[in-house]
Motif scaffolding. Structure first.
Motif, PDB file in Angstrom:
ATOM      1  N   ASP A  35      32.177  48.092 -15.641  1.00  0.00           N
ATOM      2  CA  ASP A  35      33.065  48.174 -14.478  1.00  0.00           C
ATOM      3  C   ASP A  35      32.354  48.548 -13.183  1.00  0.00           C
ATOM      4  OD1 ASP A  35      35.130  47.506 -16.096  1.00  0.00           O
ATOM      5  OD2 ASP A  35      35.901  49.544 -16.350  1.00  0.00           O
ATOM      6  N   TRP A  36      31.138  49.034 -13.270  1.00  0.00           N
ATOM      7  CA  TRP A  36      30.409  49.367 -12.044  1.00  0.00           C
ATOM      8  C   TRP A  36      30.020  48.109 -11.267  1.00  0.00           C
ATOM      9  CZ3 TRP A  36      30.954  54.091 -10.575  1.00  0.00           C
ATOM     10  CH2 TRP A  36      30.963  55.147 -11.489  1.00  0.00           C
ATOM     11  N   ALA A  37      29.930  46.968 -11.949  1.00  0.00           N
ATOM     12  CA  ALA A  37      29.495  45.721 -11.314  1.00  0.00           C
ATOM     13  C   ALA A  37      30.696  44.940 -10.787  1.00  0.00           C
ATOM     14  CB  ALA A  37      28.718  44.873 -12.323  1.00  0.00           C
ATOM     15  N   ILE A  38      30.565  44.408  -9.565  1.00  0.00           N
ATOM     16  CA  ILE A  38      31.635  43.572  -9.022  1.00  0.00           C
ATOM     17  C   ILE A  38      31.443  42.129  -9.495  1.00  0.00           C
ATOM     18  CG2 ILE A  38      31.900  45.023  -6.975  1.00  0.00           C
ATOM     19  CD1 ILE A  38      30.413  42.858  -5.377  1.00  0.00           C
ATOM     20  N   ASP A  39      32.495  41.319  -9.352  1.00  0.00           N
ATOM     21  CA  ASP A  39      32.439  39.906  -9.725  1.00  0.00           C
ATOM     22  C   ASP A  39      31.749  39.132  -8.605  1.00  0.00           C
ATOM     23  OD1 ASP A  39      32.776  37.341 -10.617  1.00  0.00           O
ATOM     24  OD2 ASP A  39      34.924  37.250 -10.148  1.00  0.00           O
ATOM     25  N   VAL A  40      30.436  38.961  -8.724  1.00  0.00           N
ATOM     26  CA  VAL A  40      29.690  38.327  -7.638  1.00  0.00           C
ATOM     27  C   VAL A  40      29.865  36.812  -7.608  1.00  0.00           C
ATOM     28  CG1 VAL A  40      27.943  40.140  -7.467  1.00  0.00           C
ATOM     29  CG2 VAL A  40      27.608  38.269  -9.091  1.00  0.00           C
ATOM     30  N   GLU A  41      30.188  36.220  -8.747  1.00  0.00           N
ATOM     31  CA  GLU A  41      30.274  34.758  -8.800  1.00  0.00           C
ATOM     32  C   GLU A  41      31.353  34.207  -7.873  1.00  0.00           C
ATOM     33  OE1 GLU A  41      29.218  32.559 -12.459  1.00  0.00           O
ATOM     34  OE2 GLU A  41      29.685  34.454 -13.460  1.00  0.00           O
ATOM     35  N   SER A  42      32.367  35.010  -7.580  1.00  0.00           N
ATOM     36  CA  SER A  42      33.428  34.559  -6.679  1.00  0.00           C
ATOM     37  C   SER A  42      33.101  34.844  -5.209  1.00  0.00           C
ATOM     38  CB  SER A  42      34.751  35.253  -7.043  1.00  0.00           C
ATOM     39  OG  SER A  42      34.640  36.663  -6.882  1.00  0.00           O
ATOM     40  N   HIS A  43      31.965  35.521  -4.967  1.00  0.00           N
ATOM     41  CA  HIS A  43      31.607  35.875  -3.595  1.00  0.00           C
ATOM     42  C   HIS A  43      31.204  34.631  -2.806  1.00  0.00           C
ATOM     43  CE1 HIS A  43      29.575  37.824  -0.202  1.00  0.00           C
ATOM     44  NE2 HIS A  43      30.222  38.918  -0.541  1.00  0.00           N
ATOM     45  N   GLU A  44      31.563  34.622  -1.548  1.00  0.00           N
ATOM     46  CA  GLU A  44      31.308  33.464  -0.684  1.00  0.00           C
ATOM     47  C   GLU A  44      29.837  33.068  -0.661  1.00  0.00           C
ATOM     48  OE1 GLU A  44      32.055  32.160   4.015  1.00  0.00           O
ATOM     49  OE2 GLU A  44      32.327  34.255   3.360  1.00  0.00           O
ATOM     50  N   LEU A  45      28.935  34.048  -0.611  1.00  0.00           N
ATOM     51  CA  LEU A  45      27.511  33.750  -0.494  1.00  0.00           C
ATOM     52  C   LEU A  45      26.872  33.336  -1.814  1.00  0.00           C
ATOM     53  CD1 LEU A  45      26.397  36.552   1.993  1.00  0.00           C
ATOM     54  CD2 LEU A  45      26.609  34.098   2.453  1.00  0.00           C
ATOM     55  N   TYR A  46      27.632  33.363  -2.901  1.00  0.00           N
ATOM     56  CA  TYR A  46      27.125  32.911  -4.191  1.00  0.00           C
ATOM     57  C   TYR A  46      27.496  31.450  -4.453  1.00  0.00           C
ATOM     58  CZ  TYR A  46      25.102  37.176  -6.093  1.00  0.00           C
ATOM     59  OH  TYR A  46      24.279  38.256  -6.340  1.00  0.00           O
ATOM     60  N   GLN A  47      28.231  30.833  -3.541  1.00  0.00           N
ATOM     61  CA  GLN A  47      28.592  29.438  -3.714  1.00  0.00           C
ATOM     62  C   GLN A  47      27.424  28.570  -3.237  1.00  0.00           C
ATOM     63  OE1 GLN A  47      31.414  29.481  -5.410  1.00  0.00           O
ATOM     64  NE2 GLN A  47      31.279  31.669  -4.932  1.00  0.00           N
ATOM     65  N   HIS A  48      27.124  27.539  -3.988  1.00  0.00           N
ATOM     66  CA  HIS A  48      26.025  26.640  -3.604  1.00  0.00           C
ATOM     67  C   HIS A  48      26.563  25.663  -2.560  1.00  0.00           C
ATOM     68  CE1 HIS A  48      22.929  23.359  -4.703  1.00  0.00           C
ATOM     69  NE2 HIS A  48      22.347  24.258  -3.943  1.00  0.00           N
ATOM     70  N   ASP A  49      26.327  25.973  -1.294  1.00  0.00           N
ATOM     71  CA  ASP A  49      26.929  25.224  -0.200  1.00  0.00           C
ATOM     72  C   ASP A  49      25.841  24.857   0.816  1.00  0.00           C
ATOM     73  OD1 ASP A  49      28.388  24.291   1.982  1.00  0.00           O
ATOM     74  OD2 ASP A  49      30.053  25.677   1.630  1.00  0.00           O
ATOM     75  N   ILE A  50      25.275  23.674   0.670  1.00  0.00           N
ATOM     76  CA  ILE A  50      24.152  23.232   1.502  1.00  0.00           C
ATOM     77  C   ILE A  50      24.572  23.055   2.960  1.00  0.00           C
ATOM     78  CG2 ILE A  50      22.483  21.385   1.897  1.00  0.00           C
ATOM     79  CD1 ILE A  50      21.865  23.168  -0.503  1.00  0.00           C
ATOM     80  N   GLU A  51      25.740  22.472   3.181  1.00  0.00           N
ATOM     81  CA  GLU A  51      26.172  22.221   4.558  1.00  0.00           C
ATOM     82  C   GLU A  51      26.389  23.521   5.319  1.00  0.00           C
ATOM     83  OE1 GLU A  51      26.018  19.314   6.028  1.00  0.00           O
ATOM     84  OE2 GLU A  51      25.202  18.678   4.092  1.00  0.00           O
TER      85      GLU A  51
END
Length: 524
Positions: free
Chosen positions: A338-354
C-alpha cells in the motif's frame, strides 16, 4: 582315503563358517542394519565440507559499512557486522546486538546491549562502541550514505556499560527500521584508528569473520566461533568469487564450481529443469531507473525530463530486458504494498510520442538534442535498458550515445554526478522514507542528482515524523505524485530476482529484504 575325505570335510566346513561370518557382518537383525545405515548417513552429512561458494557479479567497492552502498560490498559486510536490531523473515524488528529496548517518550530510545559480545579481534562491545559508530555515521567527514537516515538524532548518551540512549529532535516513524540497515553497523574504534577506515579490513561482531580479499578474484569469510547467537552459523567458510560475466556464473553453478548465484530471468530459464539445481525466485524491492543531472542543460528543464518519460515505453523494457518478469514501478516498488501508488495510470507513464514532442518544443528543443547515456558495462540489464532507451528516445529527436564503464568508475560517476544520464538500479528499502527522503530530499544522503524542491522536502520530512500509518500513506502518496511530476529520475520497472542454488545447499530461503540470509544454511 579317510584322510582325503577328512580333509575335504574340513575344507567344506571352513567355507560354510566363512560364508556365515560374511552373511552376519552388521548382524542379522534388520533394525541393527537400519541403524547402521542411518548412522552412516549422519556421518556423511556431518563430514560434508561446510564451505559455501557464492558467485559475486561485481568486485566489492570496499568493505566500510558506513561508506559503501554497493550491493557487491553489502552482501559481504552484512555477514561480518551486526547492528542494534534486525528484521526477521516477516520484516518485524527483532533484537540483534541490543537484547531489548524501550521508548520512554516519542523522542527517546534506550537500548540494552547483550553482555559479553566480542568483536572478531576479541574486544568487548559496549555502549561506547554504539555511540562511536553512530557519531561516525553522522560526522560530515565520513560522508556516510546513511547519514540522512539518522538526521533526527540530536545526541547519543552512554547510560551504562551496556546501555545507550538516543535522543531525537522529533518523533521518527522510521528510526527502528533504519537501524536494521546493514550499513548501520557497530564498529570498533580501535580498528578504524589503526587503518584509517574499513575499506580494506572488516572487524565486526557478525556470524562470519573477514579472512582475505584477493583483488578481482575472491573474498573469504570464516565462521565466527564466538558468535553471540547459539548454533549459528552452520557453515565454516563462505567464499565470494568475483564473476562479472553472467556466462561464467551460469557455467560455474552448472558444474558445481559455486553453490549459489544470482541470475537474470533468461539464464534462470536456461537451467530451470537441470538436475541438482533449484531456481528460487521472489519479487524484489528494487527498481531500475534513469537518473538525470538536473543542473545540466537541457535536463534542468522539467519539461524535457517529462518528455523523456513520455517517450519511454516501460512495458517494452519489461518484455525485452526482463523477459516479462518485472512490473512497472515508481520510486516505491510495488512489493511494498500500500505504500506504492498506481503509477501505470499516471499521465507521464503513458507512451505518448506526440505529447513528448510538444513538450520538447515548449522547452525550446523542437529539433531534439544530443545526450550521453552512461551505464555499467558488467550489468546486462543496464546495458540492454540503455540500448532500448536509445531507440525509443530517437523517436522524439533525442540522439543518445551510450557510454559503458566499469563498476568502480560507475560508482564514482554516481557519487560525483559526473554523468548527465545514468542507468541504474535502486532498492526501495523497507520504508518509503528511504525511497523518497533518502534519494530525493535536498539533504538526502543519496541525492546525487542535484534535485531540490521545497514542496517535496516538506512532504517527506512530515512523513518521517508522522507516526499514524494512514496519515503517513497520504503524505507519501502526495510525495510520490510530486516526484513523478518533476521527474528527477525516470522510474522504470521492478524485476523478479532469481537465485540458482545447488541441491547440496540446505535451508536457504531468499527474502525480498534479505536475499542472502545464510546463518542457518549448511551443506550436505
Amino acid at each position: 582315503m579317510f584322510n582325503r575325505k577328512g580333509l575335504l570335510v574340513s575344507v567344506l566346513l571352513l567355507f560354510v563358517l566363512v560364508l556365515a561370518a560374511c552373511t552376519n557382518v552388521g548382524g542379522n537383525d534388520d533394525s541393527d542394519s537400519q541403524n547402521e545405515g542411518t548412522e552412516g548417513e549422519e556421518a556423511k552429512e556431518t563430514d560434508a565440507e561446510q564451505v559455501l561458494k557464492i558467485a559475486n557479479d561485481q568486485e566489492p567497492a570496499g568493505l566500510d559499512p558506513h561508506k559503501t552502498p554497493a550491493h557487491s560490498s553489502v552482501r559481504i559486510y552484512s555477514q561480518v557486522y551486526s547492528g542494534l536490531v534486525s528484521f526477521d523473515e516477516n520484516m518485524e524488528v527483532v533484537p540483534d546486538l541490543a537484547k531489548e529496548w524501550n521508548q520512554p517518550n516519542d523522542t527517546t530510545y534506550v537500548f540494552t546491549l547483550r553482555e559479553g559480545v566480542q568483536f572478531h579481534n576479541g574486544n568487548e562491545v559496549t555502549a561506547e562502541d554504539v555511540k562511536y559508530s553512530f557519531e561516525r555515521i553522522l560526522a560530515e567527514e565520513t560522508a556516510s550514505h546513511i547519514a540522512s537516515y539518522f538526521s533526527n538524532v540530536e545526541s547519543i548518551e552512554v547510560v551504562g556499560d551496556y546501555e545507550v540512549q538516543f535522543n531525537l529532535s522529533n518523533p521518527d516513524a522510521t528510526f527502528l527500521s533504519n537501524l536494521t540497515n546493514a550499513s548501520a553497523a557497530i564498529v570498533d574504534q580501535e580498528v578504524i584508528e589503526e587503518n584509517g577506515d574499513l575499506q580494506q579490513v572488516a572487524v565486526g561482531t557478525g556470524p562470519f569473520k573477514f579472512e582475505e580479499w584477493v583483488a578481482d578474484s575472491r573474498v573469504n569469510l570464516v565462521k565466527n566461533e564466538n558468535y553471540f547467537i547459539d548454533g549459528q552459523p552452520k557453515l565454516d567458510e563462505v567464499i565470494y568469487y568475483t564473476m562479472k560475466e553472467e556466462s561464467a556464473r551460469l557455467s560455474a553453478i552448472r558444474t558445481g564450481e559455486v553453490d549459489l548465484t544470482t541470475l537474470t530471468a533468461q539464464s534462470a530459464e536456461l537451467i530451470s529443469n537441470e538436475e541438482n539445481i533449484e531456481v528460487k525466485d521472489y519479487q524484489s524491492l528494487e527498481y531500475s531507473y534513469v537518473g538525470f543531472n538536473v543542473n545540466a542543460e537541457p535536463l534542468d528543464d522539467p519539461k524535457v525530463r517529462q518528455a523523456l518519460s513520455l517517450a519511454t515505453n516501460r512495458q517494452a523494457i519489461t518484455d525485452i530486458v526482463w523477459s516479462g518478469d518485472a512490473v512497472v514501478s515508481g520510486p516505491v516498488a510495488p512489493s511494498m504494498g500500500d505504500w506504492a501508488i498506481d503509477v501505470e495510470s499516471h499521465e507521464l507513464y503513458q507512451h505518448d510520442i506526440e505529447k513528448a514532442k510538444s513538450l520538447l518544443e515548449e522547452a525550446g528543443y523542437a529539433d531534439g538534442f544530443d545526450i550521453t547515456i552512461t551505464t555499467a558495462s558488467t550489468y546486462a540489464d543496464m546495458v540492454d535498458t540503455a540500448q532500448l532507451l536509445q531507440q525509443q528516445w530517437k523517436e522524439i529527436g533525442v540522439n543518445a550515445e551510450i557510454n559503458q564503464i566499469e563498476w568502480g568508475e560507475y560508482i564514482d560517476t554516481w557519487s560525483n554526478t559526473s554523468a548527465d544520464v545514468l542507468i541504474g538500479r535502486n532498492g526501495s528499502g523497507t520504508d518509503p522514507d528511504r525511497s523518497l527522503n533518502y534519494f530525493f530530499n535536498t539533504e538526502g544522503s543519496a541525492n546525487v542528482w542535484g534535485f531540490s524542491d521545497s514542496e517535496f522536502d516538506s512532504l517527506v520530512e512530515e512523513g518521517k515524523v508522522t507516526v499514524d500509518q494512514e496519515q503517513r500513506k497520504e503524505i507519501y502518496n502526495k510525495a510520490q505524485e510530486r516526484l513523478l511530476e518533476l521527474s528527477p529520475n525516470l522510474f522504470l520497472v521492478s524485476p523478479m530476482k532469481y537465485v540458482a542454488v545447488r541441491d547440496s545447499v540446505v535451508n536457504f530461503t531468499p527474502y525480498p529484504h534479505d536475499g542472502e540470509d545464510i546463518v542457518e544454511v549448511s551443506k550436505q
